[in-house]
Design an enzyme around this catalytic site. Structure first.
Site, PDB file in Angstrom:
ATOM      1  N   HIS A  69      -1.676  -4.882  -9.302  1.00  0.00           N
ATOM      2  CA  HIS A  69      -0.744  -5.363  -8.528  1.00  0.00           C
ATOM      3  C   HIS A  69      -1.195  -6.910  -7.942  1.00  0.00           C
ATOM      4  CE1 HIS A  69       2.812  -4.275  -5.768  1.00  0.00           C
ATOM      5  NE2 HIS A  69       3.051  -5.345  -6.143  1.00  0.00           N
TER       6      HIS A  69
ATOM      7  N   ARG B  12       8.547  -2.615 -10.164  1.00  0.00           N
ATOM      8  CA  ARG B  12       7.976  -1.573  -9.273  1.00  0.00           C
ATOM      9  C   ARG B  12       7.438  -0.350 -10.167  1.00  0.00           C
ATOM     10  NH1 ARG B  12       7.161  -4.854  -6.417  1.00  0.00           N
ATOM     11  NH2 ARG B  12       7.867  -5.336  -4.171  1.00  0.00           N
TER      12      ARG B  12
END
Length: 308
Positions: A271, A223
């Site tokens: 991502h 993350r």
């Protein structure tokens, strides 16, 4: 008849079709108003504010993402409603591919050779064997364990750090915050695949990164909030880090003004390291629902005390 609500912004039709095939005895809708009676389950990504709160009590809420911090932080998921994180073989396989591709490319100097090619330079570099490199994987769960296993199988000196100190054959396992410094000490690669919790937020800071070997490579598929952005750029500028390979960011999409875009030591992707594939993800959800409705406990329910 039980009803499943699909609350997704992308490829919702594919999810509906696959869920209907996997659970033909269930109704599958994309709008709660279409349900003939109470909803039993919802399949969600990152729904708009208020969307989950408006659903009322469900038997379970299924996340299509491995990370569930946005759902927890919304405050809309009741404490007594099971929240199930996405654990499926397709997601794990995607992460393994991405991490191995990035690690091996840097291990074998492929980016340097590309630069030399464009400059028309014949510039062989000293090549190392895998056993001469130390790799530390942060996280030893569904994503981290296969990565550590594969790296070890290729001969890398591999360490894995996790909250519980999971034992992985051929890998040096480190447990808890007290063993974190030893886990990363003099590592050539730091690969982050941790879940985001209050304990892991900003874990990868200047102090931790300085423990890596000079010229180390940071690979972040966990993350964005695990990483202190300013520390990464400072250590790149100093030359202590050779590169930062980043797939996740504090704000997504990454703002155009963010210095990561233009920093020569940053290699970013949007991502995409481990996208959720509807076919394998629906298979995992279907299996979980069938087991639950036959009297088994739901699998991969988030432990609120741990945050994952």
């Amino acid at each position: 008849m039980k009803t499943i609500l699909v609350m997704l912004r992308a490829h919702a039709d594919d999810w509906v079709r696959l869920l209907k095939l996997g659970l033909p005895e269930h109704a599958v809708v994309t709008d709660a108003s279409e349900a003939d009676g109470p909803l039993s389950y919802a399949v969600v990504g990152k729904p708009p504010a208020g969307a989950i709160a408006a659903l009322g009590r469900l038997d379970a809420l299924f996340s299509v993402n491995a990370g569930i911090e946005a759902l927890l932080e919304s405050g809309e998921v009741p404490d007594d409603m099971p929240l199930v994180r996405m654990v499926d073989d397709g997601l794990a396989a995607g992460m393994l591919e991405w991490v191995m591709a990035e690690t091996l490319a840097w291990h074998r100097n492929l980016f340097d050779y590309r630069t030399a090619q464009l400059e028309r330079r014949w510039a062989p570099l000293a090549e190392k064997m895998a056993f001469e490199r130390t790799v530390c994987v942060l996280g030893a769960g569904h994503l981290g364990r296969p990565v550590a296993e594969q790296l070890a199988s290729l001969g890398f000196s591999t360490r894995a750090w996790s909250r519980s100190g999971t034992t992985i054959p051929g890998v040096a396992s480190c447990r808890g915050i007290d063993e974190l410094p030893a886990a990363v000490e003099a590592a050539d690669f730091l690969i982050n695949l941790l879940p985001l919790t209050p304990e892991t937020e900003t874990l990868i800071d200047a102090v931790l990164l300085r423990r890596l070997a000079p010229g180390a490579v940071l690979i972040n598929g966990g993350r964005g909030r695990h990483v202190v952005d300013e520390a990464v750029m400072a250590l790149l500028d100093e030359g202590h880090l050779r590169a930062a390979v980043l797939d996740v960011f504090r704000t997504e999409p990454l703002p155009p003004e963010h210095p990561f875009w233009s920093h020569p030591g940053v290699y970013l992707s949007p991502h995409v390291a481990a996208p959720t594939h509807p076919a394998t993800a629906v298979a995992a959800i279907t299996q979980n629902i069938r087991g639950f409705e036959s009297g088994m406990a739901l699998r991969h329910v988030v432990d609120r005390s741990r945050g994952y």
